[in-house]
Write a protein that holds these residues in place. Structure first.
Motif, PDB file in Angstrom:
ATOM      1  N   LYS A   1      -5.264 -10.610   2.970  1.00 46.13           N
ATOM      2  CA  LYS A   1      -5.599 -12.368   2.704  1.00 46.13           C
ATOM      3  C   LYS A   1      -7.122 -12.925   2.587  1.00 46.13           C
ATOM      4  CE  LYS A   1      -4.888 -13.755   7.319  1.00 46.13           C
ATOM      5  NZ  LYS A   1      -5.239 -13.824   8.773  1.00 46.13           N
TER       6      LYS A   1
ATOM      7  N   GLY B   1      -7.534 -17.221   6.689  1.00 46.48           N
ATOM      8  CA  GLY B   1      -6.774 -17.248   7.696  1.00 46.48           C
ATOM      9  C   GLY B   1      -7.904 -18.473   8.607  1.00 46.48           C
TER      10      GLY B   1
ATOM     11  N   LYS C   1      -3.415 -21.936  11.941  1.00 42.83           N
ATOM     12  CA  LYS C   1      -2.381 -22.807  11.533  1.00 42.83           C
ATOM     13  C   LYS C   1      -1.590 -22.431   9.897  1.00 42.83           C
ATOM     14  CE  LYS C   1      -3.593 -26.600  14.027  1.00 42.83           C
ATOM     15  NZ  LYS C   1      -3.350 -28.849  14.186  1.00 42.83           N
ATOM     16  N   GLY C   2      -2.663 -21.454   9.569  1.00 45.90           N
ATOM     17  CA  GLY C   2      -1.822 -21.080   8.178  1.00 45.90           C
ATOM     18  C   GLY C   2      -3.317 -20.550   7.586  1.00 45.90           C
ATOM     19  N   SER C   3      -3.026 -19.588   6.449  1.00 46.99           N
ATOM     20  CA  SER C   3      -3.724 -18.747   6.048  1.00 46.99           C
ATOM     21  C   SER C   3      -3.029 -18.191   4.245  1.00 46.99           C
ATOM     22  CB  SER C   3      -3.092 -17.613   6.597  1.00 46.99           C
ATOM     23  OG  SER C   3      -3.307 -17.092   7.860  1.00 46.99           O
TER      24      SER C   3
ATOM     25  N   TYR D   1       0.314 -19.828   0.059  1.00 44.32           N
ATOM     26  CA  TYR D   1      -0.510 -20.631   0.698  1.00 44.32           C
ATOM     27  C   TYR D   1       0.114 -20.093   2.365  1.00 44.32           C
ATOM     28  CZ  TYR D   1      -2.653 -23.172   5.085  1.00 44.32           C
ATOM     29  OH  TYR D   1      -3.421 -24.140   5.841  1.00 44.32           O
ATOM     30  N   ARG D   2       0.761 -19.840   3.066  1.00 42.42           N
ATOM     31  CA  ARG D   2       1.622 -20.131   4.570  1.00 42.42           C
ATOM     32  C   ARG D   2       1.205 -21.017   5.628  1.00 42.42           C
ATOM     33  NH1 ARG D   2       2.653 -13.326   4.846  1.00 42.42           N
ATOM     34  NH2 ARG D   2       3.100 -12.807   2.499  1.00 42.42           N
ATOM     35  N   LEU D   3       1.816 -21.798   6.137  1.00 46.22           N
ATOM     36  CA  LEU D   3       1.156 -23.192   7.200  1.00 46.22           C
ATOM     37  C   LEU D   3       1.971 -22.381   8.475  1.00 46.22           C
ATOM     38  CD1 LEU D   3       0.063 -25.770   8.135  1.00 46.22           C
ATOM     39  CD2 LEU D   3       2.357 -26.944   6.835  1.00 46.22           C
ATOM     40  N   ARG D   4       2.255 -21.808   9.375  1.00 46.80           N
ATOM     41  CA  ARG D   4       3.036 -21.641  10.171  1.00 46.80           C
ATOM     42  C   ARG D   4       3.686 -22.422  11.154  1.00 46.80           C
ATOM     43  NH1 ARG D   4      -0.129 -18.252  15.293  1.00 46.80           N
ATOM     44  NH2 ARG D   4       1.904 -17.421  16.553  1.00 46.80           N
TER      45      ARG D   4
ATOM     46  N   ASN E   1       6.859 -19.703   8.993  1.00 44.59           N
ATOM     47  CA  ASN E   1       6.397 -19.701   7.991  1.00 44.59           C
ATOM     48  C   ASN E   1       6.649 -20.480   6.844  1.00 44.59           C
ATOM     49  OD1 ASN E   1       3.716 -19.137   9.304  1.00 44.59           O
ATOM     50  ND2 ASN E   1       4.499 -17.169   8.535  1.00 44.59           N
TER      51      ASN E   1
ATOM     52  N   ALA F   1       6.708 -22.114   3.042  1.00 44.34           N
ATOM     53  CA  ALA F   1       5.141 -21.026   1.992  1.00 44.34           C
ATOM     54  C   ALA F   1       5.551 -21.770   1.010  1.00 44.34           C
ATOM     55  CB  ALA F   1       5.420 -19.868   2.192  1.00 44.34           C
TER      56      ALA F   1
ATOM     57  N   TRP G   1       8.429 -23.023  -3.420  1.00 38.57           N
ATOM     58  CA  TRP G   1       8.317 -23.562  -2.086  1.00 38.57           C
ATOM     59  C   TRP G   1       9.142 -22.931  -1.056  1.00 38.57           C
ATOM     60  CZ3 TRP G   1       7.363 -26.849  -5.756  1.00 38.57           C
ATOM     61  CH2 TRP G   1       8.599 -27.712  -6.443  1.00 38.57           C
TER      62      TRP G   1
END
Length: 203
Positions: free
Chosen positions: A107, A110, A113-115, A163-166, A172, A174, A189
């Protein structure tokens, strides 16, 4: 001889500790992505005529059609993982192609909402031989003779930024970028899914 046996036992023990110990086992992760977009930083003037889905005359960007499947096993919860990715797709000339890579991910950043995750690892890219295509200009990026069925390229410095948006507790959105400059840069994506950890049964 004795030292070799001790060393072997240590490596075997370490392997089982990392992959099977309940103390550090966390959720695994599966991802399925659409692949995607190929990016040629310097253009592909010599072979742009072979790329029907190019976005410009010099093929700086080319649409691909395919999928990438990833499996990720966390070693340290939400911080360090071992990840493998396999992609199969129609390449820039609309011929069968794929890439495979495996390596460590960490990571980088983070928040709630996302990481953002990243890693550098070897990547093998392969495709049906372009020598069979009319007016193909060999730029010697891919290995393979004219009579071979396949061409391939090995990138020891390949990797991934993701990048992962929760969206929920386990899902997620991604987006992945493969920054293999100048040979392979691409975008994909899709969705990543956190597999729930199996609970121990109480006897």
């Amino acid at each position: 001889m004795k030292n070799n046996k001790v060393s072997d036992r240590f490596l075997i023990s370490l392997f089982f500790l990392i992959f099977f110990s309940e103390a550090i086992h966390t959720q695994d992760n599966l991802s399925f992505k659409y692949f995607g977009l190929s990016i040629h930083p310097h253009g592909e003037r010599d072979n742009a005529h072979l790329m029907p889905n190019k976005l410009d005359k010099n093929a700086y960007g080319v649409i691909n059609y395919g999928a990438a499947l990833g499996y990720e096993k966390f070693i340290i919860k939400d911080a360090l993982s071992l990840k493998a990715v396999q992609a199969l797709y129609a390449d820039c000339a609309e011929q069968f192609a794929g890439f495979s890579h495996i390596g460590l991910r960490a990571k980088i950043y983070g928040h709630r909402k996302g990481s953002l995750y990243g890693g550098i690892d070897p990547t093998l890219v392969y495709r049906k031989n372009w020598h069979s295509l009319d007016a193909y200009v060999d730029r010697y990026r891919f290995k393979g003779k004219q009579e071979d069925k396949w061409q391939y390229m090995f990138l020891w410095y390949g990797g991934e930024l993701e990048y992962r948006l929760r969206l929920s507790e386990s899902i997620n959105l991604a987006v992945s970028f493969i920054p293999g400059y100048p040979d392979l840069m691409s975008l994909s994506w899709g969705i990543s899914y956190h597999m729930p950890k199996k609970e121990k049964r109480v006897q």
